[in-house]
Design an enzyme around this catalytic site. Sequence first.
Site, PDB file in Angstrom:
ATOM      1  N   HIS A 125       0.661  -1.288   0.034  1.00  0.00           N
ATOM      2  CA  HIS A 125       0.072   0.266  -0.016  1.00  0.00           C
ATOM      3  C   HIS A 125       0.801   1.049   0.033  1.00  0.00           C
ATOM      4  O   HIS A 125       2.099   1.301   0.484  1.00  0.00           O
ATOM      5  CB  HIS A 125      -0.826  -0.058   1.144  1.00  0.00           C
ATOM      6  CG  HIS A 125      -0.227   0.250   2.314  1.00  0.00           C
ATOM      7  ND1 HIS A 125       0.112   1.423   3.221  1.00  0.00           N
ATOM      8  CD2 HIS A 125       0.233  -0.882   3.203  1.00  0.00           C
ATOM      9  CE1 HIS A 125       0.791   1.339   4.168  1.00  0.00           C
ATOM     10  NE2 HIS A 125       0.845  -0.128   4.359  1.00  0.00           N
TER      11      HIS A 125
ATOM     12  N   CYS B  29       3.087  -4.567   6.856  1.00  0.00           N
ATOM     13  CA  CYS B  29       2.771  -4.375   5.385  1.00  0.00           C
ATOM     14  C   CYS B  29       3.954  -4.068   4.639  1.00  0.00           C
ATOM     15  O   CYS B  29       4.957  -3.584   5.030  1.00  0.00           O
ATOM     16  CB  CYS B  29       1.663  -3.215   5.438  1.00  0.00           C
ATOM     17  SG  CYS B  29      -0.099  -3.903   5.776  1.00  0.00           S
TER      18      CYS B  29
END
Length: 239
Positions: free
Chosen positions: A200, A214
């Site tokens: 992301h 992440c």
Amino acid sequence: MQVSLRRTVALAAMSASVVVPALAAPATASPARASLQAAAIPTMQFGDRGPAVKQLQERLKAMHYDPGTIDGIWGNNTSVAVWAFQKVNHISPASRVGSQTKAALAHPRTPAPLVPKGAKNRAEVDIKHQLLYIYKSGRLVLTSHISSGSEKRYYSQGHWSVAHTPRGNFSVYRKAAGWETSPLGKLYKANYFRGGYAIHGEPEVPLHPASHGCVRVPMHTSNIVAALLPIGTRVYVRG
């Protein structure tokens, strides 16, 4: 959130329109001519402006890095593209083009696939070198600097966890069109590949693993990444 460069202006990235074919190298630049042009690039660094910076940005884009807008201004977007290029070419990343980087621009290294027999359309996450590679139809179309899990312990929702990015073979199973808020913070254009783990956009992508697990990519690159990773795209995480 960890801080590296001055904070990226997220609003510009959120409104950007992405056209994936723009990632292709200019048809007019032969390898020999591009090498000669790259050899003429002078020493420069973050904050510089002018034709030489524009030439650097064009060279990076032709090699499928993402320096952002080709405007002759060395800002954060150019720096993270330079970092990615330097890491691929085994140069210590810095917001500067010195003799080693100049030589590599003239004769760049082509990174070997992490998964040579992987899916034709795939994302490869190189934890060791903090890099993301995206392939379409078996061809490398984007190389990006990233920041993955810090491997530090953190406390959230009543228990302790380790900020670890899972290794293995996955697929994109859900995508977010814009910002989403998770228990650990905000994610921009998240491409989820396992549970709450995603590739992301993030305003802060420092030169060290800094996330809760992440895979962070620079905001300006996140639009391109989102366009290149439709549902079902294979994601290989190694390192």
